[in-house]
Scaffold this motif. Sequence first.
Motif, short mmCIF file in Angstrom:
data_model
loop_
_atom_site.label_atom_id
_atom_site.label_comp_id
_atom_site.label_asym_id
_atom_site.label_seq_id
_atom_site.Cartn_x
_atom_site.Cartn_y
_atom_site.Cartn_z
N ALA A 159 10.05 8.26 -11.18
CA ALA A 159 9.35 7.53 -12.26
C ALA A 159 8.19 6.71 -11.69
CB ALA A 159 10.33 6.64 -13.03
N VAL A 160 8.41 6.13 -10.50
CA VAL A 160 7.32 5.38 -9.83
C VAL A 160 6.18 6.35 -9.52
CG1 VAL A 160 6.68 4.16 -7.71
CG2 VAL A 160 8.80 3.57 -8.89
N LYS A 161 6.52 7.53 -9.00
CA LYS A 161 5.48 8.51 -8.68
C LYS A 161 4.70 8.89 -9.95
CE LYS A 161 4.69 13.05 -6.65
NZ LYS A 161 5.21 14.18 -5.91
N ASN A 162 5.42 9.05 -11.06
CA ASN A 162 4.77 9.46 -12.31
C ASN A 162 3.73 8.44 -12.80
OD1 ASN A 162 6.43 11.65 -12.24
ND2 ASN A 162 7.84 10.93 -13.84
N THR A 163 3.88 7.18 -12.38
CA THR A 163 2.88 6.18 -12.80
C THR A 163 1.56 6.36 -12.04
OG1 THR A 163 3.46 4.52 -11.11
CG2 THR A 163 4.67 4.41 -13.20
N GLY A 164 1.61 7.13 -10.96
CA GLY A 164 0.38 7.33 -10.16
C GLY A 164 0.05 6.15 -9.27
N ILE A 165 1.02 5.26 -9.08
CA ILE A 165 0.71 4.02 -8.33
C ILE A 165 0.63 4.28 -6.82
CG2 ILE A 165 3.09 3.22 -8.01
CD1 ILE A 165 0.81 0.68 -9.24
N VAL A 166 -0.32 3.57 -6.22
CA VAL A 166 -0.46 3.55 -4.76
C VAL A 166 -0.62 2.07 -4.37
CG1 VAL A 166 -1.58 5.80 -4.67
CG2 VAL A 166 -2.99 3.76 -4.81
#
Length: 447
Positions: free
Chosen positions: A135-142
């Motif tokens: 779910a964190v990956k799905n946010t596109g966050i870096v």
Amino acid sequence: MTLFNLFGKRTFAHGIHPEEYKATTKEKATRRLPFAPEIIVPLAQSIGKPAKSIVFKGQQITRGEIIAEADGFMSVPIHAPVTGQVKSIDIVMTAKGEKAPAITITTSLSSGQLILESDIQQDYLRLSRTELIQAVKNTGIVGLGGAAFPTHVKMSIPDDRKIHTVLVNGCECEPFLTTDHRVMLEKIEQLLGIRIAMKCVDAPKAIIGIEDNKLDVLSAIKPHLPDDGSISIEAIETKYPQGAEKMLAYSLLGIEIPSGGLPSEVGLAIFNVATLAEIGALLPAGRGLIERIITITGDTVEKSGNYLIPIGTPIRYLLEYAGVSGQEIELILGGPMMGLPIQSLDVPVTKGTGGLLVLDKHATKQGDVLPCIKCSQCLQACPILLNPAELGQLAAKRLYDIMEEDFHLNDCFECGACSYVCPSNIPLVQYFRIAKTLNRERHLQDG
Ligand code: SF4
Ligand code: SF4
């Protein structure tokens, strides 16, 4: 064992105390910048693999929808920062002075720019660790502190390592920048993201580390911390580069991250505070990262401040809006110590951009480079106890292999403290960057 300064504040050895230049923007609440008529979204916005475009020229897109998919584990998706029409998918100039693919969008300025509603309202407590990291990956966050490392990768701790503490990096030790400061004052409820990070890495506690020039943050956050003591906040000495992972771990806990090692090897997971605040907002709502706060400041900026900006907004638009006077300016993306000087006004803000610094070229002009006078000020400045003077001499002789093999060049994280103090104006950190690049190329050729 931690070190303490004269006032009893925890700290690390060496480092420097540059002028802060934060007063102009730190009191200014974040404001939203109007949408630029054109947005340029590079497909490579992290140090991982670039995303793959899934839109076509002429397509109508809505703010918040996915326009580029992650390409493997080390990649993150990209969401549309604005509602509009895809103008082109082409090669553009990036901040690094390289050319790279990007999606250019003509903003629909009359559309109201509502964000596409997600039907995935996520209760993070019910998700397993694996689902949560996805779910964190799905946010596109870096990493929003500048490193732009994919956050889900950082959260994927190998099974044989146990994390005892999440360190939340709120130091923001670069002069001029105040975005993390504003995030910590304005988005306290979003610090739920700390809980999400703790669950992802299975850590029982978290410490928010701030420099002692942000004591207003300490009093604002303390009343909101859980009673069980699982999350605490600590002020450490204001000193550059306090926000570097190694310095933060040492100052807060007296833990040394080994040379060439990762924080997880000593039981730590370290995240920038703005990154976790974004996760705290985006993940429960099932949304992607489409905008960020950046500090726009410098001698010649009329409307210095902290601005919420769609990712992909061109620098030219920011300068117009903030009112920059003077022709002879130097532009730096990020802070003056580790930021990236840029040559083109057409490069856009990306996920890792924390600031735009506009300096008067005449005021920043460095003096001539003089011979080393062996004053040892650079040795006193280096936070990881390297010998920058010796490294500089070796670089001048192009002995790059010796720099790496005998003088720990790869431990240098390019903080620039040595260059800052050098009375001979020797551009030490630039030498070290070049040496590392040439060594990498040599290793690739050697196979
Ligand atoms: S740039 Fe490298 S050598 Fe210079 S002070 Fe920073 S870590 Fe040390
Ligand atoms: S600070 Fe500059 S002049 Fe002094 S020892 Fe280091 S490289 Fe030489």
